[in-house]
Design a protein around this motif. Structure first.
Motif, PDB file in Angstrom:
ATOM      1  N   SER A 312       0.813  -1.227   0.000  1.00  0.00           N
ATOM      2  CA  SER A 312       0.000   0.000   0.000  1.00  0.00           C
ATOM      3  C   SER A 312       0.845   1.274   0.000  1.00  0.00           C
ATOM      4  O   SER A 312       0.402   2.314  -0.500  1.00  0.00           O
ATOM      5  CB  SER A 312      -0.928   0.004   1.213  1.00  0.00           C
ATOM      6  N   SER A 313       2.077   1.217   0.519  1.00  0.00           N
ATOM      7  CA  SER A 313       2.897   2.421   0.596  1.00  0.00           C
ATOM      8  C   SER A 313       3.813   2.603  -0.612  1.00  0.00           C
ATOM      9  O   SER A 313       4.542   3.597  -0.699  1.00  0.00           O
ATOM     10  CB  SER A 313       3.753   2.388   1.870  1.00  0.00           C
ATOM     11  N   ASP A 314       3.776   1.670  -1.560  1.00  0.00           N
ATOM     12  CA  ASP A 314       4.644   1.736  -2.730  1.00  0.00           C
ATOM     13  C   ASP A 314       3.904   2.362  -3.914  1.00  0.00           C
ATOM     14  O   ASP A 314       2.675   2.254  -4.007  1.00  0.00           O
ATOM     15  CB  ASP A 314       5.160   0.342  -3.096  1.00  0.00           C
ATOM     16  N   SER A 315       4.647   2.987  -4.836  1.00  0.00           N
ATOM     17  CA  SER A 315       4.037   3.743  -5.929  1.00  0.00           C
ATOM     18  C   SER A 315       4.498   3.220  -7.285  1.00  0.00           C
ATOM     19  O   SER A 315       5.696   2.983  -7.491  1.00  0.00           O
ATOM     20  CB  SER A 315       4.414   5.227  -5.827  1.00  0.00           C
ATOM     21  N   LEU A 316       3.519   3.079  -8.199  1.00  0.00           N
ATOM     22  CA  LEU A 316       3.811   2.742  -9.582  1.00  0.00           C
ATOM     23  C   LEU A 316       3.118   3.783 -10.447  1.00  0.00           C
ATOM     24  O   LEU A 316       1.886   3.890 -10.435  1.00  0.00           O
ATOM     25  CB  LEU A 316       3.309   1.336  -9.906  1.00  0.00           C
ATOM     26  N   ILE A 317       3.911   4.563 -11.190  1.00  0.00           N
ATOM     27  CA  ILE A 317       3.384   5.695 -11.940  1.00  0.00           C
ATOM     28  C   ILE A 317       3.750   5.531 -13.411  1.00  0.00           C
ATOM     29  O   ILE A 317       4.902   5.237 -13.747  1.00  0.00           O
ATOM     30  CB  ILE A 317       3.950   7.025 -11.396  1.00  0.00           C
ATOM     31  N   ILE A 318       2.775   5.720 -14.289  1.00  0.00           N
ATOM     32  CA  ILE A 318       3.002   5.747 -15.730  1.00  0.00           C
ATOM     33  C   ILE A 318       2.928   7.194 -16.186  1.00  0.00           C
ATOM     34  O   ILE A 318       1.952   7.890 -15.884  1.00  0.00           O
ATOM     35  CB  ILE A 318       1.944   4.903 -16.487  1.00  0.00           C
ATOM     36  N   SER A 319       3.952   7.663 -16.898  1.00  0.00           N
ATOM     37  CA  SER A 319       3.964   9.074 -17.316  1.00  0.00           C
ATOM     38  C   SER A 319       4.528   9.209 -18.725  1.00  0.00           C
ATOM     39  O   SER A 319       5.068   8.267 -19.302  1.00  0.00           O
ATOM     40  CB  SER A 319       4.786   9.910 -16.339  1.00  0.00           C
ATOM     41  N   ARG A 320       4.397  10.416 -19.254  1.00  0.00           N
ATOM     42  CA  ARG A 320       4.924  10.716 -20.589  1.00  0.00           C
ATOM     43  C   ARG A 320       6.343  11.262 -20.536  1.00  0.00           C
ATOM     44  O   ARG A 320       6.991  11.417 -21.570  1.00  0.00           O
ATOM     45  CB  ARG A 320       4.011  11.724 -21.300  1.00  0.00           C
ATOM     46  N   ASP A 321       6.835  11.603 -19.337  1.00  0.00           N
ATOM     47  CA  ASP A 321       8.170  12.190 -19.228  1.00  0.00           C
ATOM     48  C   ASP A 321       8.895  11.592 -18.031  1.00  0.00           C
ATOM     49  O   ASP A 321       8.290  11.065 -17.091  1.00  0.00           O
ATOM     50  CB  ASP A 321       8.100  13.709 -19.105  1.00  0.00           C
ATOM     51  N   ALA A 322      10.217  11.689 -18.055  1.00  0.00           N
ATOM     52  CA  ALA A 322      11.031  11.095 -16.993  1.00  0.00           C
ATOM     53  C   ALA A 322      10.889  11.836 -15.664  1.00  0.00           C
ATOM     54  O   ALA A 322      11.152  11.257 -14.600  1.00  0.00           O
ATOM     55  CB  ALA A 322      12.497  11.082 -17.427  1.00  0.00           C
ATOM     56  N   GLU A 323      10.463  13.095 -15.716  1.00  0.00           N
ATOM     57  CA  GLU A 323      10.366  13.893 -14.481  1.00  0.00           C
ATOM     58  C   GLU A 323       9.015  13.760 -13.791  1.00  0.00           C
ATOM     59  O   GLU A 323       8.776  14.369 -12.746  1.00  0.00           O
ATOM     60  CB  GLU A 323      10.617  15.374 -14.807  1.00  0.00           C
ATOM     61  N   ARG A 324       8.097  13.002 -14.366  1.00  0.00           N
ATOM     62  CA  ARG A 324       6.762  12.749 -13.805  1.00  0.00           C
ATOM     63  C   ARG A 324       5.921  14.035 -13.722  1.00  0.00           C
ATOM     64  O   ARG A 324       5.093  14.193 -12.822  1.00  0.00           O
ATOM     65  CB  ARG A 324       6.837  12.090 -12.413  1.00  0.00           C
ATOM     66  N   THR A 325       6.136  14.955 -14.649  1.00  0.00           N
ATOM     67  CA  THR A 325       5.293  16.152 -14.674  1.00  0.00           C
ATOM     68  C   THR A 325       4.035  15.916 -15.511  1.00  0.00           C
ATOM     69  O   THR A 325       3.055  16.643 -15.361  1.00  0.00           O
ATOM     70  CB  THR A 325       6.073  17.350 -15.254  1.00  0.00           C
ATOM     71  N   ASP A 326       4.048  14.920 -16.389  1.00  0.00           N
ATOM     72  CA  ASP A 326       2.893  14.620 -17.243  1.00  0.00           C
ATOM     73  C   ASP A 326       2.466  13.176 -16.970  1.00  0.00           C
ATOM     74  O   ASP A 326       2.792  12.250 -17.708  1.00  0.00           O
ATOM     75  CB  ASP A 326       3.271  14.820 -18.708  1.00  0.00           C
TER      76      ASP A 326
END
Length: 429
Positions: A312-326
């Motif tokens: 529950s405390s771990d994060s998996l993020i899909i983004s369009r950029d390496a900096e996770r701004t999008d």
């Protein structure tokens, strides 16, 4: 010949000469040191005798000899229970190869010396063995080598001869057979120097149809291999040569490989499985970038496996950029629905803390053509009250049965005017 001078005399000498049979002479022979570089033949008596247990050492003492190639004659025949063993030590604890009946693959020894152990029991005998030993210089040893299987998960230094030779066409396989090793990091030494058109190619197969990386003059970056093995092809032309290459192969566990990886580019339209280690590790902060570079790809479909399970405390993020701004999506155990991306590249960010871990994630990334994207689309909801261009693929595809819904969410919009371009062309029905 007995020589005496004119000054003194003494008692003289006396010795016993014992005649030896072939088998007795074989037992008494400790081996031999060869001073030249000629091919040498080693053989047992023919036929050999019962109850032999003989160890003989052979050495090529010429400074240019760094290895030996041993060839087994097809006339070699042993009785059941009798053995010929080649080893690096007299005790026979560091065995190189055990010889069977008849011809077999050449035996390459990376030292200019070896021991030959012959054991026969007291039941029956046969013709025996015949071997030829050819001394090898550094380049000949390299050309005859097929690589190495490392039994320990420790860094290994791999290098060419220094200097190397012209006209090399050498392919070698290197592997770590420790089950904890899932990948390899290759780091070149600063001493590596190649000349002209000489190249080193790393691949996943001997035929080099699946190339990992090609290294050539002036381009010796670190290489990450996502398998516990690799093939190395060293090509040199006939004009020049130089010092050669030196690199260290670092074995990596699943978590070490995952942390070292930066992602991958895929050149074809094949669906790819992308996953974390199972189970994954604590204290990860990893960003991987993936891209499909085929000109046919215009989008990607991401499908998460039912086995995906995160703490529950771990994060998996899909983004369009390496900096996770999008950010495209944040994945949790309850939010693993399919994603349709209108780009041919994406980033996966996986962040774990130092508490519990879980199975991890598994997703399939499928590249999509323009028609694939059009079929999967359900339409669009436009947030701004500005004109929008809506179009099919050009050209469109056969057997389409597609319904798309379009709308404007701005409250000031009460109706829509649709204006077709002059470029619109449909065929038949």
């Amino acid at each position: 010949r007995f020589y005496t001078n004119a000054a003194f005399i003494d008692h003289g000498y006396q010795y016993t000469a014992t005649p030896l049979t072939v088998c007795e002479l074989f037992r008494e022979t400790p081996g031999r040191t060869f001073t030249g570089l000629g091919i040498q033949t080693m053989e047992s008596p023919h036929p050999y005798c019962n109850s032999l247990d003989v160890t003989q050492g052979y050495t090529f003492s010429d400074a240019s000899a760094v290895g030996v190639k041993i060839e087994v004659s097809d006339s070699t025949v042993l009785a059941d229970g009798d053995t010929v063993t080649i080893s690096r030590d007299r005790a026979g604890t560091d065995i190189i190869r055990t010889i069977d009946n008849g011809a077999m693959e050449d035996i390459i020894i990376s030292e200019p010396a070896f021991f030959l152990h012959f054991h026969s029991n007291g039941i029956e005998t046969n013709y025996g063995y015949v071997l030829t030993a050819t001394p090898l210089n550094a380049c000949q040893l390299f050309q005859n080598s097929t690589g190495t299987e490392f039994t320990e998960a420790t860094p290994q230094v791999i290098e060419s001869p220094h200097p190397y030779c012209n006209n090399f066409r050498v392919t070698q396989r290197f592997s770590f057979d420790d089950p904890s090793v899932t990948g390899i990091k290759i780091v070149f030494s600063d001493t590596t120097v190649l000349r002209g058109y000489d190249t080193i190619t790393f691949s996943r197969d001997e035929a080099r149809t699946d190339v990992i990386k090609r290294a050539e003059r002036g381009h010796f970056e670190d290489i990450l291999v996502h398998d516990p093995f690799f093939y190395l092809r060293f090509y040199t032309n006939r004009w020049y040569f130089d010092y050669g290459y030196v690199f260290t192969a670092y074995p990596l566990t699943a978590c070490e490989l995952f942390a070292e990886s930066t992602g991958e580019e895929f050149s074809d339209m094949t669906a790819r499985v992308i996953e974390s280690p199972h189970p994954y590790c604590n204290n990860l902060d990893v960003t991987h970038g993936y891209a499909f570079t085929s000109s046919s790809a215009v989008g990607i479909k991401l499908e998460f496996s039912d086995s995906t399970a995160l703490h529950s405390s771990d994060s998996l993020i899909i983004s369009r950029d390496a900096e996770r701004t999008d950010i495209i999506a944040v994945i949790t155990n309850s939010n693993t629905h399919d994603l349709i991306l209108s780009e041919t590249a994406f980033y996966v960010h996986f962040i774990t803390d130092d508490s519990s871990t879980n199975h991890g994630y598994t997703l399939t990334a499928t590249p999509l053509t323009a028609c694939d994207m059009f079929k999967l689309s359900t339409g669009a909801l436009f947030t701004e009250a500005v004109p929008q261009v809506i179009e099919s693929p050009h050209p469109y595809c056969n057997l389409l049965r597609v319904t798309h819904r379009y709308g404007f969410s701005d409250e000031s919009v009460v109706a829509i005017r649709v204006v077709f371009s002059d470029a619109t062309v449909l065929r038949g029905y």
